[in-house]
Design a protein around this motif. Structure first.
Motif, PDB file in Angstrom:
ATOM      1  N   SER A  13       0.853  -1.179   0.000  1.00 18.18           N
ATOM      2  CA  SER A  13       0.000   0.000   0.000  1.00 18.18           C
ATOM      3  C   SER A  13       0.894   1.235   0.000  1.00 18.18           C
ATOM      4  CB  SER A  13      -0.912   0.000   1.233  1.00 18.18           C
ATOM      5  OG  SER A  13      -0.132  -0.002   2.420  1.00 18.18           O
ATOM      6  N   VAL A  14       0.300   2.407  -0.131  1.00 11.23           N
ATOM      7  CA  VAL A  14       1.095   3.628  -0.250  1.00 11.23           C
ATOM      8  C   VAL A  14       1.879   3.948   1.016  1.00 11.23           C
ATOM      9  CG1 VAL A  14      -0.422   4.608  -1.993  1.00 11.23           C
ATOM     10  CG2 VAL A  14      -0.877   5.066   0.416  1.00 11.23           C
ATOM     11  N   ASP A  15       1.461   3.403   2.157  1.00  9.00           N
ATOM     12  CA  ASP A  15       2.200   3.643   3.398  1.00  9.00           C
ATOM     13  C   ASP A  15       3.319   2.623   3.613  1.00  9.00           C
ATOM     14  OD1 ASP A  15       0.738   1.387   3.970  1.00  9.00           O
ATOM     15  OD2 ASP A  15      -0.394   2.262   5.635  1.00  9.00           O
ATOM     16  N   GLY A  16       3.559   1.783   2.610  1.00  5.80           N
ATOM     17  CA  GLY A  16       4.640   0.809   2.694  1.00  5.80           C
ATOM     18  C   GLY A  16       4.245  -0.519   3.298  1.00  5.80           C
ATOM     19  N   ARG A  17       2.985  -0.660   3.697  1.00  8.45           N
ATOM     20  CA  ARG A  17       2.530  -1.915   4.304  1.00  8.45           C
ATOM     21  C   ARG A  17       2.455  -3.007   3.238  1.00  8.45           C
ATOM     22  NH1 ARG A  17      -2.908  -3.770   5.169  1.00  8.45           N
ATOM     23  NH2 ARG A  17      -3.608  -1.736   4.368  1.00  8.45           N
ATOM     24  N   ILE A  71       2.883  -0.975  -5.932  1.00 10.32           N
ATOM     25  CA  ILE A  71       2.329  -0.140  -4.866  1.00 10.32           C
ATOM     26  C   ILE A  71       1.001   0.413  -5.378  1.00 10.32           C
ATOM     27  CG2 ILE A  71       2.724   1.802  -3.315  1.00 10.32           C
ATOM     28  CD1 ILE A  71       5.736   1.562  -4.064  1.00 10.32           C
ATOM     29  N   TYR A  72      -0.074   0.149  -4.636  1.00  7.36           N
ATOM     30  CA  TYR A  72      -1.404   0.539  -5.087  1.00  7.36           C
ATOM     31  C   TYR A  72      -1.969   1.669  -4.231  1.00  7.36           C
ATOM     32  CZ  TYR A  72      -1.490  -3.740  -7.883  1.00  7.36           C
ATOM     33  OH  TYR A  72      -1.206  -4.723  -8.802  1.00  7.36           O
ATOM     34  N   VAL A 109     -11.257  -2.280   0.422  1.00  6.56           N
ATOM     35  CA  VAL A 109     -11.605  -3.696   0.249  1.00  6.56           C
ATOM     36  C   VAL A 109     -10.528  -4.404  -0.569  1.00  6.56           C
ATOM     37  CG1 VAL A 109     -13.272  -5.275  -0.787  1.00  6.56           C
ATOM     38  CG2 VAL A 109     -14.077  -3.273   0.480  1.00  6.56           C
ATOM     39  N   ARG A 110     -10.055  -3.740  -1.607  1.00  3.61           N
ATOM     40  CA  ARG A 110      -8.988  -4.316  -2.438  1.00  3.61           C
ATOM     41  C   ARG A 110      -7.744  -4.611  -1.612  1.00  3.61           C
ATOM     42  NH1 ARG A 110      -6.357   0.003  -6.109  1.00  3.61           N
ATOM     43  NH2 ARG A 110      -5.576   0.548  -4.034  1.00  3.61           N
ATOM     44  N   ASN A 111      -7.315  -3.624  -0.820  1.00  4.96           N
ATOM     45  CA  ASN A 111      -6.061  -3.759  -0.077  1.00  4.96           C
ATOM     46  C   ASN A 111      -6.161  -4.698   1.118  1.00  4.96           C
ATOM     47  OD1 ASN A 111      -5.081  -1.933  -1.886  1.00  4.96           O
ATOM     48  ND2 ASN A 111      -4.724  -0.290  -0.407  1.00  4.96           N
ATOM     49  N   ASN A 112      -7.333  -4.759   1.736  1.00  4.51           N
ATOM     50  CA  ASN A 112      -7.453  -5.525   2.978  1.00  4.51           C
ATOM     51  C   ASN A 112      -8.117  -6.886   2.820  1.00  4.51           C
ATOM     52  OD1 ASN A 112      -6.436  -3.521   5.053  1.00  4.51           O
ATOM     53  ND2 ASN A 112      -8.028  -2.290   4.061  1.00  4.51           N
ATOM     54  N   PHE A 113      -8.708  -7.118   1.646  1.00  7.05           N
ATOM     55  CA  PHE A 113      -9.388  -8.404   1.473  1.00  7.05           C
ATOM     56  C   PHE A 113      -9.042  -9.079   0.147  1.00  7.05           C
ATOM     57  CE2 PHE A 113     -13.161 -10.887   0.137  1.00  7.05           C
ATOM     58  CZ  PHE A 113     -13.107 -11.859   1.128  1.00  7.05           C
ATOM     59  N   ILE A 114      -9.245  -8.362  -0.967  1.00 10.82           N
ATOM     60  CA  ILE A 114      -9.068  -8.996  -2.277  1.00 10.82           C
ATOM     61  C   ILE A 114      -7.620  -9.436  -2.497  1.00 10.82           C
ATOM     62  CG2 ILE A 114      -9.186  -8.653  -4.768  1.00 10.82           C
ATOM     63  CD1 ILE A 114     -11.549  -6.797  -4.326  1.00 10.82           C
ATOM     64  N   ILE A 115      -6.671  -8.511  -2.319  1.00 14.37           N
ATOM     65  CA  ILE A 115      -5.265  -8.858  -2.563  1.00 14.37           C
ATOM     66  C   ILE A 115      -4.731  -9.857  -1.532  1.00 14.37           C
ATOM     67  CG2 ILE A 115      -2.907  -7.947  -2.627  1.00 14.37           C
ATOM     68  CD1 ILE A 115      -4.004  -5.444  -3.944  1.00 14.37           C
ATOM     69  N   PRO A 116      -4.938  -9.633  -0.232  1.00 14.29           N
ATOM     70  CA  PRO A 116      -4.369 -10.578   0.741  1.00 14.29           C
ATOM     71  C   PRO A 116      -5.007 -11.960   0.726  1.00 14.29           C
ATOM     72  CG  PRO A 116      -4.890  -8.458   1.769  1.00 14.29           C
ATOM     73  CD  PRO A 116      -5.550  -8.470   0.432  1.00 14.29           C
ATOM     74  N   LYS A 117      -6.296 -12.049   0.403  1.00 13.11           N
ATOM     75  CA  LYS A 117      -7.002 -13.313   0.616  1.00 13.11           C
ATOM     76  C   LYS A 117      -7.510 -13.996  -0.657  1.00 13.11           C
ATOM     77  CE  LYS A 117      -8.556 -11.807   5.205  1.00 13.11           C
ATOM     78  NZ  LYS A 117      -7.580 -12.654   5.919  1.00 13.11           N
ATOM     79  N   LEU A 118      -7.795 -13.236  -1.699  1.00 16.67           N
ATOM     80  CA  LEU A 118      -8.451 -13.829  -2.863  1.00 16.67           C
ATOM     81  C   LEU A 118      -7.550 -14.013  -4.078  1.00 16.67           C
ATOM     82  CD1 LEU A 118     -11.969 -12.112  -2.883  1.00 16.67           C
ATOM     83  CD2 LEU A 118     -11.302 -14.304  -1.889  1.00 16.67           C
ATOM     84  N   VAL A 119      -6.608 -13.118  -4.274  1.00 16.06           N
ATOM     85  CA  VAL A 119      -5.819 -13.140  -5.506  1.00 16.06           C
ATOM     86  C   VAL A 119      -4.936 -14.378  -5.566  1.00 16.06           C
ATOM     87  CG1 VAL A 119      -3.981 -11.988  -6.790  1.00 16.06           C
ATOM     88  CG2 VAL A 119      -5.836 -10.649  -5.789  1.00 16.06           C
TER      89      VAL A 119
END
Length: 321
Positions: free
Chosen positions: A5-9, A124-125, A294-304
């Motif tokens: 993410s933009v904060d480096g996470r 980085i999204y 939702v993209r950063n906290n669910f879709i990318i970490p869990k679904l992709v």
């Protein structure tokens, strides 16, 4: 591959081999690729910086070419591999590529004493904004910043302005990205509007007309969201070469038939890839804060899952001879 993410996470990290045994990533500087391909040809086979001014068909069926320097050529076969704004494609009746709503800054960060980054693709999204970087050599790192824009905007060639605009877009993003941009030589930074052309069946002209045929971006410009533009151009070249060699050896297949066969074989791969790249880009350029969360906290970490996403890269051109 690492997604942040933009904060480096860190949102997710992948190893391509873990996702699909057949997958790998090889980042190659375009200049090196072109020089490598050209080096396999006879010394005088390639004449660079030869812009086309005029093209027409003669009464004998040959194609007449006139370059901007006044040089005139007569050819039995013309392969138009002259990029997104191809004058050959325009002559054949193709429409201008369509702007898709976002632009990109791109460049090569240069580290004379060696670049410090691991051989990973880094994304980085943000909101309506994304960036990425990947090492392409021991001293160079390719980077991009893609941003939404209602119009392509004016053409800017001043590298100082280009670099300043790119930095402003990602000023509060991870420091390693900013460092790469700052270390980019003036002659490698560009800003381009992203465009594509959808080759609708029964609407778009065929890939060939007589002895003239299109290859790569000249025929099927696509957005870079799948990383397949140059790859597809190379695929085109392999298939086209095989078709032409087959026609010349057989003596029963005409060159025109070989060119038509090339277009028929390549279209089922090119058309869906162009649409898919456009669709992926639209998703990655989301601006809505809720959707991005939702993209950063669910879709990318869990679904992709990379396997299905990268299936389009599995093209077997068979051994080259």
């Amino acid at each position: 591959m690492v997604v942040k993410s933009v904060d480096g996470r860190e949102l997710r990290s992948f190893r391509f081999k873990d996702e699909d045994e057949g997958q790998e990533v090889r980042a190659v500087e375009r200049r090196i690729l072109l020089e490598t391909l050209a080096s396999e040809l006879p010394p005088d086979a390639v004449q660079f910086s030869s812009k086309l001014a005029k093209i027409e068909r003669s009464e004998t069926g040959k194609t007449l070419l006139e370059l901007v320097d006044g040089t005139q050529l007569s050819a039995k076969i013309v392969i138009g591999c002259d990029g997104i704004r191809s004058p050959v494609a325009k002559w054949m009746g193709f429409s201008e590529p369509k702007y898709v709503g976002h632009c990109a800054f791109r460049g090569l960060g240069f580290y004379p004493n060696g670049q410090p980054h691991q051989p990973k693709v880094n994304y980085i999204y943000g909101r309506g904004l994304r960036a990425g970087y990947v090492p392409v050599s021991p001293t160079k790192v390719y980077w991009f910043v893609c941003f939404n824009s209602p119009s392509p905007g004016p053409k800017i060639s001043d590298p100082f302005v280009l670099k300043k605009q790119a930095v402003e877009l990602v000023r509060n993003w991870p420091s390693e990205l900013l460092s790469i941009i700052e270390l980019t030589p003036d002659d490698t930074i560009i800003r381009t509007p992203l465009v594509d052309r959808w080759l609708w069946p029964a609407v778009s002209p065929p890939a060939s007309a007589g002895g003239v045929v299109l290859v790569g971006d000249a025929w099927h410009p696509m957005t870079p969201n799948l990383g397949q533009g140059a790859c597809c151009a190379l695929e085109d070249s392999v298939v086209l070469a095989r078709k032409l060699v087959g026609a010349m050896k057989s003596g029963t297949t005409s060159v025109e038939d070989a060119l038509r066969s090339y277009g028929s074989e390549r279209w089922p791969r090119i058309f869906p890839l162009t649409i898919r790249a456009n669709f992926v880009g639209s998703l990655l350029q989301w601006e809505n804060p809720i959707v991005c969360s939702v993209r950063n906290n669910f879709i990318i970490p869990k679904l992709v899952r990379l396997g299905p996403i990268l299936e389009h890269t599995n093209f077997d051109c068979e051994p080259l001879q």
